[in-house]
Write a protein that holds these residues in place. Structure first.
Motif, PDB file in Angstrom:
ATOM      1  N   ASP A 111       0.817  -1.231   0.000  1.00  0.00           N
ATOM      2  CA  ASP A 111       0.000   0.000   0.000  1.00  0.00           C
ATOM      3  C   ASP A 111       0.842   1.269   0.000  1.00  0.00           C
ATOM      4  O   ASP A 111       0.612   2.183   0.811  1.00  0.00           O
ATOM      5  N   GLN A 167       5.010   8.463   1.706  1.00  0.00           N
ATOM      6  CA  GLN A 167       4.148   9.069   2.733  1.00  0.00           C
ATOM      7  C   GLN A 167       3.329   8.024   3.504  1.00  0.00           C
ATOM      8  O   GLN A 167       2.938   8.259   4.640  1.00  0.00           O
ATOM      9  N   GLN A 168       3.036   6.910   2.857  1.00  0.00           N
ATOM     10  CA  GLN A 168       2.276   5.845   3.522  1.00  0.00           C
ATOM     11  C   GLN A 168       2.738   4.509   2.995  1.00  0.00           C
ATOM     12  O   GLN A 168       3.240   4.425   1.874  1.00  0.00           O
TER      13      GLN A 168
END
Ligand SMILES: Nc1ncnc2c1ncn2[C@@H]1O[C@H](COP(=O)(O)OP(=O)(O)O)[C@@H](O)[C@H]1O
Ligand SMILES: [Mg+2]
Length: 243
Positions: free
Chosen positions: A8, A56-57
Motif C-alpha cells: 500500500d 508518505q504511507q
C-alpha cells in the motif's frame, strides 16, 4: 522469502499523488517489466524502492530491510540495489576503469589492482573488456550505457533497476543493450525495468506491470497482458505504443 515487498505504498509530491496504493512482491530471479504512460509513476516506483524518494504511507521491504524506516542506512541499501537511468551519467574525465571502480574503491576500500580486475570482469559481462582504458566520449551511446550497467554490477547488487535505459538510443544500439539485459536475466539477476520494448518484455520478463495513475492497473505474464488487455486504459496505451 520475497526480495522486495511493497505494501500500500503512497507517494505524493505536494498535493500530487504519484503512487496511490501500490502493493507488489518481487521474488528472487524475477524479471519485471513496467510499462505505462508518461507520468503514471514508473520512475517514482523504482526510485522509492532504492530509497531515493521518501514515501508518505505504506511500507517497502528489501531483503528484510524496511527501506522507509528512518533508521535504515540508505547508502548501504543502495549498494545492494543498482539503478541505471536513461542518461548514463558516466564521469567524462574518468576512464571506463575509473568510472567503474570509483564506488568499489571509495565505498568498499578496494585495492587498485583488485579494482582493475573487477572492472575487467564486469566489462566482460557487458561485452566491453577491450574498452577498459577508453574514455566515455570515445564510446557509442550503447557502449556508454553498457559501461553504466557494468558500473552497477561492480557493486554486486541483489536487485537491478533500469529506467528506460534504451529510450535515448538508436534502434541498432538498443539491441546491444537489451542483449546484455537478457544475459543478466539468464544468469539469474533479479531485475525491474521500465521499458517501451514490448518484444523484449514479452520474451524476457517473467511478469509485466502496467501502471496507470499511480496504481498497478494490470499485471500478469507479459504474453497474456499484452495480447488480452482487460481494461480500456491498457488497450488505449497499447494502441498508442504499438502503432
Ligand atoms: N521530483 C519531483 N517533484 C515533483 N513532482 C514530480 C517529481 N518527480 C516526478 N514528479 C511527478 O510525478 C508524476 C509521476 O512521474 P514519474 O514517476 O516520473 O512518471 P513516469 O516515469 O511514469 O513518466 C508526474 O506527475 C511527475 O510530474
Ligand atoms: Mg519515467
Amino acid at each position: 522469502m520475497a526480495l522486495v515487498e511493497l505494501t500500500d505504498v503512497v507517494k505524493r509530491y505536494g498535493s500530487n499523488t504519484v503512487l496511490n496504493g501500490v502493493s507488489l512482491t518481487v521474488e528472487p530471479g524475477e524479471i519485471i517489466a513496467v510499462i505505462g504512460r508518461s507520468g503514471s509513476g514508473k520512475s517514482t516506483l523504482l526510485r522509492c524502492i532504492n530509497g531515493l524518494e521518501p514515501i508518505q504511507q505504506g511500507r517497502i521491504v528489501f531483503d528484510g530491510t524496511v527501506v522507509n524506516d528512518p533508521g535504515t542506512n540508505l547508502r548501504a541499501l543502495r549498494q545492494r540495489v543498482g539503478i541505471v537511468f536513461q542518461s548514463y551519467n558516466l564521469f567524462p574525465h574518468l576512464s571506463v576503469e575509473k568510472n567503474i571502480t570509483l564506488a568499489p574503491r571509495v565505498v568498499k576500500g578496494m585495492e587498485p589492482g583488485a579494482a582493475r580486475e573487477l572492472a575487467g570482469r564486469v566489462l566482460a559481462r557487458v561485452g566491453l573488456a577491450e574498452k577498459i582504458d577508453a574514455y566515455p566520449d570515445q564510446l557509442s551511446g550503447g557502449q556508454q550505457q553498457r559501461v553504466a550497467i557494468a558500473r552497477s554490477l561492480a557493486m554486486q547488487p541483489q536487485l537491478m533497476l533500469f529506467d528506460e535505459i534504451t529510450s535515448a538510443l538508436d534502434p541498432e544500439l538498443t539491441g546491444e543493450v537489451l542483449k546484455v539485459l537478457e544475459l543478466m536475466a539468464r544468469e539469474g539477476m533479479t531485475m525491474m525495468l521500465v521499458t517501451h520494448e514490448m518484444g523484449f518484455a514479452r520474451r524476457v520478463a517473467t511478469r509485466l506491470i502496467f501502471m496507470h495513475e499511480g496504481r498497478i492497473w494490470e499485471e500478469g505474464r507479459a504474453s497474456e497482458v499484452l495480447s488480452k488487455p482487460r481494461t480500456p486504459e491498457l488497450e488505449t496505451f497499447l494502441d498508442a505504443v504499438l502503432h
